[in-house]
Write an enzyme that holds these catalytic residues in place. Structure first.
Site, PDB file in Angstrom:
ATOM      1  N   ARG A 165     -69.356 123.228  -8.594  1.00  0.00           N
ATOM      2  CA  ARG A 165     -69.428 121.779  -8.850  1.00  0.00           C
ATOM      3  C   ARG A 165     -68.074 121.264  -9.309  1.00  0.00           C
ATOM      4  NH1 ARG A 165     -74.845 120.369 -12.134  1.00  0.00           N
ATOM      5  NH2 ARG A 165     -74.062 121.854 -13.668  1.00  0.00           N
TER       6      ARG A 165
ATOM      7  N   VAL B 128     -73.436 135.695 -12.006  1.00  0.00           N
ATOM      8  CA  VAL B 128     -73.766 136.405 -10.763  1.00  0.00           C
ATOM      9  C   VAL B 128     -72.677 136.132  -9.718  1.00  0.00           C
ATOM     10  CG1 VAL B 128     -75.386 136.613  -8.837  1.00  0.00           C
ATOM     11  CG2 VAL B 128     -76.272 136.324 -11.144  1.00  0.00           C
TER      12      VAL B 128
ATOM     13  N   PHE C  54     -85.065 136.900  -3.461  1.00  0.00           N
ATOM     14  CA  PHE C  54     -84.799 138.109  -4.248  1.00  0.00           C
ATOM     15  C   PHE C  54     -85.092 137.836  -5.716  1.00  0.00           C
ATOM     16  CE2 PHE C  54     -82.038 140.668  -6.994  1.00  0.00           C
ATOM     17  CZ  PHE C  54     -82.482 141.934  -6.639  1.00  0.00           C
ATOM     18  N   TRP C  55     -85.753 138.813  -6.375  1.00  0.00           N
ATOM     19  CA  TRP C  55     -85.997 138.755  -7.821  1.00  0.00           C
ATOM     20  C   TRP C  55     -85.727 140.137  -8.398  1.00  0.00           C
ATOM     21  CZ3 TRP C  55     -91.314 138.328 -10.725  1.00  0.00           C
ATOM     22  CH2 TRP C  55     -91.074 137.906 -12.039  1.00  0.00           C
TER      23      TRP C  55
ATOM     24  N   ASN D  14     -77.354 140.483 -14.434  1.00  0.00           N
ATOM     25  CA  ASN D  14     -76.561 139.788 -13.418  1.00  0.00           C
ATOM     26  C   ASN D  14     -75.714 140.720 -12.545  1.00  0.00           C
ATOM     27  OD1 ASN D  14     -77.556 137.230 -13.829  1.00  0.00           O
ATOM     28  ND2 ASN D  14     -76.063 136.709 -15.396  1.00  0.00           N
TER      29      ASN D  14
ATOM     30  N   LYS E 244     -70.451 132.618 -20.115  1.00  0.00           N
ATOM     31  CA  LYS E 244     -71.721 132.902 -20.772  1.00  0.00           C
ATOM     32  C   LYS E 244     -71.675 132.652 -22.274  1.00  0.00           C
ATOM     33  CE  LYS E 244     -74.834 134.288 -17.914  1.00  0.00           C
ATOM     34  NZ  LYS E 244     -75.997 133.379 -17.783  1.00  0.00           N
TER      35      LYS E 244
ATOM     36  N   MET F 217     -81.275 126.176  -9.438  1.00  0.00           N
ATOM     37  CA  MET F 217     -80.751 125.373 -10.541  1.00  0.00           C
ATOM     38  C   MET F 217     -81.097 123.885 -10.387  1.00  0.00           C
ATOM     39  SD  MET F 217     -79.526 127.713 -12.451  1.00  0.00           S
ATOM     40  CE  MET F 217     -79.025 126.667 -13.770  1.00  0.00           C
TER      41      MET F 217
ATOM     42  N   ASN G 246     -69.238 130.032  -9.787  1.00  0.00           N
ATOM     43  CA  ASN G 246     -68.637 130.303 -11.105  1.00  0.00           C
ATOM     44  C   ASN G 246     -69.647 130.884 -12.097  1.00  0.00           C
ATOM     45  OD1 ASN G 246     -69.566 127.445 -10.873  1.00  0.00           O
ATOM     46  ND2 ASN G 246     -69.272 127.509 -13.087  1.00  0.00           N
TER      47      ASN G 246
ATOM     48  N   TYR H  47     -90.778 130.269 -16.391  1.00  0.00           N
ATOM     49  CA  TYR H  47     -90.302 131.508 -15.755  1.00  0.00           C
ATOM     50  C   TYR H  47     -91.467 132.291 -15.148  1.00  0.00           C
ATOM     51  CZ  TYR H  47     -87.257 135.497 -14.950  1.00  0.00           C
ATOM     52  OH  TYR H  47     -86.538 136.494 -14.353  1.00  0.00           O
TER      53      TYR H  47
HETATM   54  N1  LIG Z   1     -83.577 136.236  -8.862  1.00  0.00           N
HETATM   55  C1  LIG Z   1     -83.004 137.004  -9.772  1.00  0.00           C
HETATM   56  O1  LIG Z   1     -83.383 138.149  -9.953  1.00  0.00           O
HETATM   57  C2  LIG Z   1     -81.879 136.465 -10.587  1.00  0.00           C
HETATM   58  C3  LIG Z   1     -81.166 137.317 -11.436  1.00  0.00           C
HETATM   59  C4  LIG Z   1     -80.094 136.781 -12.156  1.00  0.00           C
HETATM   60  C5  LIG Z   1     -79.784 135.439 -12.020  1.00  0.00           C
HETATM   61  N2  LIG Z   1     -80.538 134.655 -11.203  1.00  0.00           N
HETATM   62  C6  LIG Z   1     -80.223 133.243 -10.989  1.00  0.00           C
HETATM   63  O2  LIG Z   1     -78.868 133.169 -10.609  1.00  0.00           O
HETATM   64  C7  LIG Z   1     -78.334 131.935 -11.022  1.00  0.00           C
HETATM   65  C8  LIG Z   1     -77.075 132.193 -11.828  1.00  0.00           C
HETATM   66  O3  LIG Z   1     -77.433 132.869 -13.027  1.00  0.00           O
HETATM   67  P1  LIG Z   1     -76.309 133.197 -14.098  1.00  0.00           P
HETATM   68  O4  LIG Z   1     -76.945 133.815 -15.264  1.00  0.00           O
HETATM   69  O5  LIG Z   1     -75.234 133.936 -13.405  1.00  0.00           O
HETATM   70  O6  LIG Z   1     -75.818 131.703 -14.428  1.00  0.00           O
HETATM   71  P2  LIG Z   1     -74.749 131.172 -15.464  1.00  0.00           P
HETATM   72  O7  LIG Z   1     -73.619 132.119 -15.575  1.00  0.00           O
HETATM   73  O8  LIG Z   1     -75.469 130.801 -16.701  1.00  0.00           O
HETATM   74  O9  LIG Z   1     -74.233 129.850 -14.732  1.00  0.00           O
HETATM   75  C9  LIG Z   1     -75.107 128.823 -14.340  1.00  0.00           C
HETATM   76  C10 LIG Z   1     -74.579 128.263 -13.024  1.00  0.00           C
HETATM   77  O10 LIG Z   1     -75.495 127.306 -12.519  1.00  0.00           O
HETATM   78  C11 LIG Z   1     -74.764 126.108 -12.188  1.00  0.00           C
HETATM   79  N3  LIG Z   1     -75.657 124.970 -12.346  1.00  0.00           N
HETATM   80  C12 LIG Z   1     -76.335 124.601 -13.449  1.00  0.00           C
HETATM   81  N4  LIG Z   1     -77.084 123.503 -13.195  1.00  0.00           N
HETATM   82  C13 LIG Z   1     -76.848 123.177 -11.904  1.00  0.00           C
HETATM   83  C14 LIG Z   1     -77.298 122.139 -11.053  1.00  0.00           C
HETATM   84  N5  LIG Z   1     -78.175 121.229 -11.485  1.00  0.00           N
HETATM   85  N6  LIG Z   1     -76.822 122.101  -9.786  1.00  0.00           N
HETATM   86  C15 LIG Z   1     -75.949 123.021  -9.355  1.00  0.00           C
HETATM   87  N7  LIG Z   1     -75.482 124.048 -10.104  1.00  0.00           N
HETATM   88  C16 LIG Z   1     -75.931 124.104 -11.361  1.00  0.00           C
HETATM   89  C17 LIG Z   1     -73.629 126.091 -13.178  1.00  0.00           C
HETATM   90  O11 LIG Z   1     -72.624 125.235 -12.700  1.00  0.00           O
HETATM   91  P3  LIG Z   1     -71.640 124.438 -13.724  1.00  0.00           P
HETATM   92  O12 LIG Z   1     -70.709 125.483 -14.277  1.00  0.00           O
HETATM   93  O13 LIG Z   1     -70.997 123.438 -12.858  1.00  0.00           O
HETATM   94  O14 LIG Z   1     -72.508 123.837 -14.806  1.00  0.00           O
HETATM   95  C18 LIG Z   1     -73.234 127.567 -13.154  1.00  0.00           C
HETATM   96  O15 LIG Z   1     -72.490 127.857 -12.002  1.00  0.00           O
HETATM   97  C19 LIG Z   1     -79.434 131.233 -11.817  1.00  0.00           C
HETATM   98  O16 LIG Z   1     -80.112 130.376 -10.952  1.00  0.00           O
HETATM   99  C20 LIG Z   1     -80.328 132.376 -12.228  1.00  0.00           C
HETATM  100  O17 LIG Z   1     -81.652 131.958 -12.466  1.00  0.00           O
HETATM  101  C21 LIG Z   1     -81.566 135.147 -10.491  1.00  0.00           C
END
Ligand SMILES: NC(=O)c1ccc[n+]([C@@H]2O[C@H](COP(=O)([O-])OP(=O)(O)OC[C@H]3O[C@@H](n4cnc5c(N)ncnc54)[C@H](OP(=O)(O)O)[C@@H]3O)[C@@H](O)[C@H]2O)c1
Length: 331
Positions: free
Chosen positions: A174, A154, A264-265, A125, A322, A242, A151, A54
């Protein structure tokens, strides 16, 4: 008092490096509060922190977890702004522990009227979805957004907020069979399989308008096809990866369509924003949770003592939502 904390002493696979350590915690001193974990949520970034990939790594040994809420169990001398029983956001670096001591003035109050799970997930999120729809061009009602990992938490927040603001969404998942109905119930206009050539049907879905904003948290082929789904001068924001590879782009769309690629972060935004901007946004986010505009799905609950199993569940693909870790520590 004796407490347990889920900690890692080195980086690696959560199942290998996480362990439940017994620690001694003092009574709160002047200006301090004792806060007990009530609910925390696991994110891909939690896995990145434990794994050592991270953006901001912690000094080791570190307590796992990033986001959750707790209950104030005791306060030290001189603490006026917190009362016993108050719900507060846990300090980001001490989440997955029975309880922690924190500077009372720095603790952020969390609304007690929100459902506990949603309150525990309110700080990362939903604000990310809020900023993604706020900071990347002036979206007008009727505009189209396309997003992958729709799904995800976010993604679900983006769907709810877009619907609330009169924006349309094309959502890539997916497991499209599993997610079409739930995402449509949240307000999605279209749900398509991420593995397909979805860009071929975007004209038909949008009546030729295409997407003004693309939200990419996957990478790989998905973002290449997303870029091919964009309207002229459309903006594609990458905020997650991901798939874990570099973002690649189709050159012709950059040249002929002037597609803009941004990043964006949330951590960076939070560091740069002043307290009033952060407070304004969190207030708005809490209201959107209250109204049900943000309503993130949950797959499983684990007690803190089963925290390693919780991480294993969070690591698995195809979750229903989650993973939440709960705590019931009392004095
Ligand atoms: N930049 C930022 O500030 C920030 C802030 C928050 C979140 N994020 C990012 O936003 C994304 C979503 O976060 P979240 O907490 O909302 O996630 P989450 O609810 O834990 O869900 C994870 C998602 O990623 C998908 N996924 C996992 N492995 C994958 C792969 N190899 N190929 C394609 N899809 C895949 C899952 O699909 P399945 O259901 O099909 O497994 C699911 O839709 C993450 O990448 C996270 O790091 C970034």
């Amino acid at each position: 008092m004796k407490i347990s904390a889920l900690r890692y002493h080195e980086h690696g696979n959560p199942s290998d490096v996480l362990r439940l350590d017994n620690l001694e915690l003092a009574n709160p001193g002047p200006g301090e509060a004792l806060v007990a974990l009530r609910a925390a949520v696991l994110h891909p970034s939690d896995l990145g922190l434990v794994g050592g990939t991270y953006g901001n790594l912690r000094t080791l040994p570190a307590v796992a977890g990033r986001e959750g809420v707790g209950e104030v169990l005791a306060v030290g001398p001189g603490v006026k702004r917190l009362a016993l029983g108050d719900r507060v956001r846990l300090p980001e670096e001490i989440v997955l522990a029975d309880a922690c001591l924190a500077d009372a003035d720095s603790l952020e109050k969390a609304p007690a009227d929100l459902p506990l799970d949603q309150a525990a997930m309110a700080f990362l999120n939903p604000p990310t979805a809020y900023r993604l729809l706020q900071d990347f061009g002036e979206l007008q009602p009727g505009d189209w957004i396309i997003q992958n990992a729709a799904n995800s938490a976010v993604g679900q927040c983006v769907i709810g907020l877009a619907k609330h603001r009169g924006l349309h969404t094309i959502n890539l998942a997916r497991d499209v069979a599993k997610w079409t109905d739930p995402l449509k119930a949240m307000g999605a206009d279209a749900v398509l399989a991420d593995g397909d050539d979805f860009f071929k049907v975007v004209d038909e879905i949008t009546g030729g308008q295409k997407a003004s904003l693309g939200l990419n948290s996957v990478g790989g082929d998905s973002v290449i096809k997303m870029i091919r789904s964009m309207a002229e001068s459309g903006v594609v924001v990458t905020f997650g990866g991901m798939v874990g590879d570099k973002v690649r782009f189709p050159t012709r769309n950059l040249i002929f369509d002037d597609i803009v690629l941004r990043g964006f972060w949330m951590d960076r935004w939070s560091r740069q924003a002043d307290a009033s901007a952060r407070g304004f946004m969190q207030h708005a986010v809490n209201d959107l949770i209250r109204q049900g505009v943000f309503n993130m799905s949950v797959s499983e609950h684990f007690a803190l003592k089963d925290g390693i199993a919780a991480f294993e569940a969070a690591q698995s693909g195809g979750r229903d939502g989650k993973v939440i870790v709960t705590g019931d520590f009392s004095l």
